[in-house]
Design an enzyme around this catalytic site. Structure first.
Site, PDB file in Angstrom:
ATOM      1  N   GLY A  46      28.892 -14.135  30.386  1.00 13.81           N
ATOM      2  CA  GLY A  46      29.580 -12.986  29.807  1.00 13.81           C
ATOM      3  C   GLY A  46      30.881 -13.449  29.197  1.00 13.81           C
ATOM      4  N   GLN A  51      39.278 -12.421  26.129  1.00 15.07           N
ATOM      5  CA  GLN A  51      39.174 -13.844  26.468  1.00 15.07           C
ATOM      6  C   GLN A  51      39.227 -14.742  25.234  1.00 15.07           C
ATOM      7  OE1 GLN A  51      35.640 -13.212  29.242  1.00 15.07           O
ATOM      8  NE2 GLN A  51      36.741 -14.941  30.182  1.00 15.07           N
ATOM      9  N   CYS A  99      35.243 -17.648  36.222  1.00 13.01           N
ATOM     10  CA  CYS A  99      35.746 -16.994  35.015  1.00 13.01           C
ATOM     11  C   CYS A  99      36.114 -18.066  34.005  1.00 13.01           C
ATOM     12  CB  CYS A  99      36.956 -16.130  35.347  1.00 13.01           C
ATOM     13  SG  CYS A  99      37.656 -15.281  33.927  1.00 13.01           S
ATOM     14  N   LEU A 100      35.677 -17.887  32.777  1.00 16.02           N
ATOM     15  CA  LEU A 100      35.997 -18.855  31.732  1.00 16.02           C
ATOM     16  C   LEU A 100      37.485 -18.905  31.434  1.00 16.02           C
ATOM     17  CD1 LEU A 100      33.004 -18.169  29.323  1.00 16.02           C
ATOM     18  CD2 LEU A 100      33.249 -20.031  30.991  1.00 16.02           C
ATOM     19  N   HIS A 141      32.670  -7.703  36.030  1.00 13.71           N
ATOM     20  CA  HIS A 141      33.604  -8.784  35.694  1.00 13.71           C
ATOM     21  C   HIS A 141      34.117  -8.620  34.260  1.00 13.71           C
ATOM     22  CE1 HIS A 141      34.973 -13.101  36.046  1.00 13.71           C
ATOM     23  NE2 HIS A 141      34.985 -12.924  34.728  1.00 13.71           N
ATOM     24  N   GLU A 142      33.196  -8.425  33.324  1.00 13.16           N
ATOM     25  CA  GLU A 142      33.591  -8.309  31.913  1.00 13.16           C
ATOM     26  C   GLU A 142      34.359  -7.017  31.657  1.00 13.16           C
ATOM     27  OE1 GLU A 142      33.506 -10.977  30.296  1.00 13.16           O
ATOM     28  OE2 GLU A 142      32.187 -11.956  31.731  1.00 13.16           O
ATOM     29  N   HIS A 145      37.977  -7.325  32.434  1.00 11.45           N
ATOM     30  CA  HIS A 145      38.765  -7.978  31.386  1.00 11.45           C
ATOM     31  C   HIS A 145      39.312  -6.950  30.396  1.00 11.45           C
ATOM     32  CE1 HIS A 145      38.525 -12.251  32.123  1.00 11.45           C
ATOM     33  NE2 HIS A 145      37.215 -12.195  32.288  1.00 11.45           N
TER      34      HIS A 145
END
Length: 188
Positions: A46, A51, A99-100, A141-142, A145
């Site tokens: 994702g 991000q 997480c990226l 999670h997304e 953000h």
């Protein structure tokens, strides 16, 4: 299409709520294509607009479940409803996520088992997905953000302390830091 730099924790775009997307146009379609390419290169399951430095309420996802079914799409101006959280010990094997924007780290976090995602797709059509398990985790999670929340913000002590130590050790936590999949040597 292009692989975009991924912002690292500390960049203001990651910590402030994103704005609605509004109009779906060619620029948005190009951004979404770049986000899918960036997510695949990272690799991730994702990726949210903030991000990649875009303070808009959208995210992409691409995940294949244990039965081989592929779940891939874009959620524009989403809404998310959560089932109640369960109580009990965290399971590091099934509840750890990464997480990226905090590359290379994974910590266990309790998430709702089920969610309902309502959003708009790239054709301007509204859709609804009921998700459970890992797909529900991806959506939560997304979606976080988009509200300026990283999963590390939700961790409890002592895990929150461990993330703070990683951030200090890597000199993260300041504006302007990013990494580019395929270019920078980071374990995401």
């Amino acid at each position: 299409m292009a692989v975009l730099p991924i912002r690292i924790t500390g960049d203001p775009v990651l910590h402030d709520p994103a704005e609605p997307v509004g109009e779906i146009d060619g620029a948005l379609r190009e951004l979404v294509a770049d986000m899918f390419e960036t997510m695949a290169a990272a690799p991730g399951v994702g990726l949210a607009g903030p991000q990649v430095g875009v303070a808009k309420r959208l995210f992409v996802y691409d995940w294949t479940d244990e039965d081989g079914a592929r779940h891939r799409g874009v959620a524009i101006d989403p809404q998310l409803w959560l089932s109640p959280l369960t109580i009990g010990e965290l399971d590091e094997d099934t509840e750890s996520e990464g997480c990226l924007s905090i590359p290379g780290e994974r910590f266990p976090l309790r998430r709702a088992e089920g969610v309902i995602l309502r959003a708009t797709d790239l054709d301007g059509e509204r859709f609804e997905i009921e998700a459970h398990g890992w797909l529900a985790r991806i959506f939560q999670h997304e979606y976080d953000h988009l509200d300026g929340v990283l999963y590390a913000d939700r961790l409890e002590y002592p895990l929150q302390k461990a993330v703070a130590k990683v951030v200090r050790k890597n000199s993260w936590g300041v504006p302007g830091m990013s990494w580019t999949p395929g270019v920078d040597d980071l374990d995401a």
